[in-house]
Design an enzyme around this catalytic site. Structure first.
Site, PDB file in Angstrom:
ATOM      1  N   SER A 125      27.970  27.170  22.171  1.00 39.52           N
ATOM      2  CA  SER A 125      28.418  28.226  21.607  1.00 39.52           C
ATOM      3  C   SER A 125      29.420  29.180  22.348  1.00 39.52           C
ATOM      4  O   SER A 125      30.081  30.243  22.168  1.00 39.52           O
ATOM      5  CB  SER A 125      27.382  29.323  21.182  1.00 39.52           C
ATOM      6  OG  SER A 125      26.676  28.656  20.039  1.00 39.52           O
ATOM      7  N   LYS A 149      32.896  29.603  21.319  1.00 34.34           N
ATOM      8  CA  LYS A 149      33.338  30.458  20.229  1.00 34.34           C
ATOM      9  C   LYS A 149      34.072  31.528  20.732  1.00 34.34           C
ATOM     10  O   LYS A 149      34.826  32.255  19.945  1.00 34.34           O
ATOM     11  CB  LYS A 149      31.829  31.103  19.670  1.00 34.34           C
ATOM     12  CG  LYS A 149      30.978  30.114  18.898  1.00 34.34           C
ATOM     13  CD  LYS A 149      29.526  30.581  18.634  1.00 34.34           C
ATOM     14  CE  LYS A 149      28.692  29.561  17.882  1.00 34.34           C
ATOM     15  NZ  LYS A 149      27.379  30.140  17.709  1.00 34.34           N
ATOM     16  N   TYR A 188      34.293  22.118  14.391  1.00 37.52           N
ATOM     17  CA  TYR A 188      33.470  23.102  15.119  1.00 37.52           C
ATOM     18  C   TYR A 188      32.403  22.140  16.046  1.00 37.52           C
ATOM     19  O   TYR A 188      32.250  22.791  16.963  1.00 37.52           O
ATOM     20  CB  TYR A 188      32.506  23.868  14.084  1.00 37.52           C
ATOM     21  CG  TYR A 188      31.171  24.460  14.596  1.00 37.52           C
ATOM     22  CD1 TYR A 188      31.516  25.774  15.025  1.00 37.52           C
ATOM     23  CD2 TYR A 188      30.107  24.066  14.253  1.00 37.52           C
ATOM     24  CE1 TYR A 188      30.402  26.447  15.623  1.00 37.52           C
ATOM     25  CE2 TYR A 188      29.066  24.830  14.921  1.00 37.52           C
ATOM     26  CZ  TYR A 188      29.103  25.878  15.644  1.00 37.52           C
ATOM     27  OH  TYR A 188      27.961  26.663  16.042  1.00 37.52           O
ATOM     28  N   TYR A 210      23.168  36.826  20.477  1.00 37.25           N
ATOM     29  CA  TYR A 210      22.461  36.690  19.098  1.00 37.25           C
ATOM     30  C   TYR A 210      21.279  37.731  19.126  1.00 37.25           C
ATOM     31  O   TYR A 210      21.740  39.206  19.557  1.00 37.25           O
ATOM     32  CB  TYR A 210      21.806  35.271  18.929  1.00 37.25           C
ATOM     33  CG  TYR A 210      22.736  34.197  19.451  1.00 37.25           C
ATOM     34  CD1 TYR A 210      23.782  33.980  18.416  1.00 37.25           C
ATOM     35  CD2 TYR A 210      22.473  33.585  20.476  1.00 37.25           C
ATOM     36  CE1 TYR A 210      24.623  33.316  18.961  1.00 37.25           C
ATOM     37  CE2 TYR A 210      23.463  32.519  20.617  1.00 37.25           C
ATOM     38  CZ  TYR A 210      24.406  32.406  19.999  1.00 37.25           C
ATOM     39  OH  TYR A 210      25.536  31.351  20.366  1.00 37.25           O
ATOM     40  N   VAL A 243      23.648  27.058  23.702  1.00 35.80           N
ATOM     41  CA  VAL A 243      22.409  26.359  23.821  1.00 35.80           C
ATOM     42  C   VAL A 243      22.576  25.104  25.070  1.00 35.80           C
ATOM     43  O   VAL A 243      21.494  24.615  25.246  1.00 35.80           O
ATOM     44  CB  VAL A 243      21.964  25.762  22.700  1.00 35.80           C
ATOM     45  CG1 VAL A 243      21.174  26.878  21.773  1.00 35.80           C
ATOM     46  CG2 VAL A 243      22.953  25.003  21.894  1.00 35.80           C
TER      47      VAL A 243
END
Ligand code: GLN
Length: 317
Positions: free
Chosen positions: A71, A74, A198, A250, A268
């Site tokens: 992530s 992103k 992705y 998050y 992760v």
């Protein structure tokens, strides 16, 4: 904000101390196992790398070991999408913390298929869908990789095909998110194409040193150093930093802001990219995760770094 410039030899000492302390930690969290390929990673690894405005690289631990950025990608995808389509992106994705896990689907139905922010999985799939637009997945991935190589100044950045395959075979929840959003029209390409890009973007493998280099544009107002080439506008760099601070971890974002006080984005694979605007870009990595999916030791190391340097976006001197 006023953050202190700290002499490099002092920074070297602090990084060495933290690296030593992290090596002795027994509470290392658990490696992600929902992507089978990530479950194979040795949790006894740690790296902390700072890149200063002078271009000095200060590193400790396994700084040259590649890991799956997951992530953290992103952030780079968001910068690329904003550069390509600008504020139009915000019609399809919000800018609020979700307070829910990274892979949550619950808010999507109430909020008509518009994900809360670009850093939860649903939002990141929309961002990647925007990069893909009407091009071919290979072209979109090529653009992402070219951008990453430009940001790091290093052509030796590639996708780990085993990780991409592993997630493609098991990413049922992401398929659910993408299909759901395709129905609302926030995902515009075929879900399997948007997800193909992705999953591969998440499977980019980098070292902590490369990650710290890649984050320079967020530490230096959109440039690759105080006087370096420009990657994005200063305004966009500020906006991305704000989103990292509020949404980058998050449902652990509040805790990270409270403990570390710096913009950060986790993945992760155990990586965290963080920046001290005007001072340094930081790449930190350790594969074991805390219960909300952020690296246990990288979070702790950044907290210690902030304490020992006094760095914080909320600092008054
Ligand atoms: N590729 C991962 C997923 O979609 C990224 C999640 C993460 O790093 N938090 O589940």
């Amino acid at each position: 904000m006023k953050t202190r410039t700290i002499p490099a030899d002092r920074l070297r000492r602090i990084v060495a101390e933290i690296t030593e302390e992290m090596a002795a930690e027994t509470e290392r969290g658990a490696v992600a196992d929902y992507i089978p390929q990530l479950a194979k990673v040795d949790p006894n690894q740690f790296a902390l790398v700072l890149v200063t405005g002078d271009g000095e690289v200060i590193e400790g631990g396994d700084a040259a070991t590649r890991f799956s950025i997951q992530s953290v990608s992103k952030v780079f995808a968001l910068a690329l999408a904003l550069g390509k389509i600008g504020a139009q992106l915000w019609r399809r994705v919000g800018r609020e913390p979700s307070g829910d896990p990274f892979n949550s689907i619950v808010q999507l139905e109430y909020e008509k298929g518009i994900p809360r922010n670009p850093f939860i999985n649903a939002g990141a799939i929309v961002v990647t869908d925007a990069i893909l637009a009407k091009s071919k997945p290979k072209e979109a991935l090529g653009q992402i990789l070219t951008f990453m190589r430009f940001l790091t100044g290093d052509n030796d950045i590639a996708i780990d095909p085993a990780v991409a395959k592993s997630e493609t075979e098991t990413g049922f929840r992401n398929f659910a998110l993408a299909n759901f959003m395709r129905d609302f029209g926030t995902v515009t390409n075929a879900p399997e194409l948007a997800l193909g890009v992705y999953f591969h973007q998440c499977a980019i493998a980098m070292t902590a040193r490369q990650l710290a280099m890649a984050g320079r544009f967020l530490a230096f107002g959109g440039r690759l150093g105080p006087d370096g080439p420009r990657a994005i506008s200063e305004r966009k760099a500020r906006q991305i930093n704000a989103l990292m601070l509020t949404c980058g971890h998050y449902d652990g974002s509040g805790e990270f802001a409270y403990r570390v006080g710096l913009p950060g984005k986790s993945g992760v694979g155990g990586g965290i990219l963080s920046v001290v605007p005007g001072q340094v870009s930081i790449g930190c990595w350790s594969p074991g995760l805390n219960p909300v999916g952020n690296s246990q030791l990288a979070s702790r190391a950044l907290e210690l770094l902030a304490q020992r340097t006094g760095w914080s976006v909320f600092a008054h001197r």
